[in-house]
Design a protein around this motif. Structure first.
Motif: not given
Length: 153
Positions: A124-127, A136-146
């Motif tokens: 899980l990537v949190t960025t 813009a600095e909040l880390r509220l984007r999520f995706y599966d690195s695979r």
DNA sequence: ACTCCGATTGTT
DNA sequence: ACAATCGGAGTA
């Protein structure tokens, strides 16, 4: 699936930030949890969000990318190209999502969301969110690195 | 009425 | 890099 969270009035990047308030445009974000919030961006692209908090509390999740599991030919015919669902505007077009879907319950056709397979914490990537200036600095984007189905790394 | 600008995409 | 293209919000 790739998503971004927009966290209510205190989130400066939200369409329903406190500085903006409740307007005709963002009305859908104030709807019932589990319904769709659809908005037009840059005058061209429709974007698809799921409302995530109780009625009157404008929290939502923008769906930025997803993996097509079926109906790819149909998506291609809507899109007119091979890039189908990586990017919020593309995804909405591929799925035929537009203003008609405003407020639609996401537990029934024509568009719904189901629980998928869990994403291992290690994948899980949190960025940070894309294309915004405030918050813009909040880390509220999520995706599966695979997953290949991500709009951008 | 008029300006600015954004949770983007496709082309140059 | 940049144009395309719409409507909300702020200002007058």
């Amino acid at each position: 699936m790739e998503v971004e969270a927009y966290e209510g009035p205190d989130d400066p990047a939200s369409h329903a930030a406190a500085s903006i308030g409740r307007t005709r445009r963002n009305e859908g974000l104030f709807g019932l949890p589990g319904t769709a919030y659809v908005h037009l961006n840059y005058g061209i692209h429709w974007c698809f969000n799921a409302v995530t908090d109780v009625e009157g509390s404008p929290h939502g999740v923008l769906i930025r990318a997803l993996e097509p599991l079926s109906g790819e030919a149909h998506m291609r015919s809507r899109r007119g190209r091979d890039e189908l669902t990586n990017g919020p505007g593309r995804l909405a077009q591929a799925l035929g999502i537009g203003p008609d879907l405003q407020g639609h319950r996401l537990d029934e056709p024509p568009v719904w969301i189901e629980r998928g397979l869990p994403v291992p914490a290690a994948s899980l990537v949190t960025t940070t969110r894309i294309g915004i200036t405030k918050g813009a600095e909040l880390r509220l984007r999520f995706y599966d690195s695979r997953s290949r189905w991500v709009s951008r790394r």
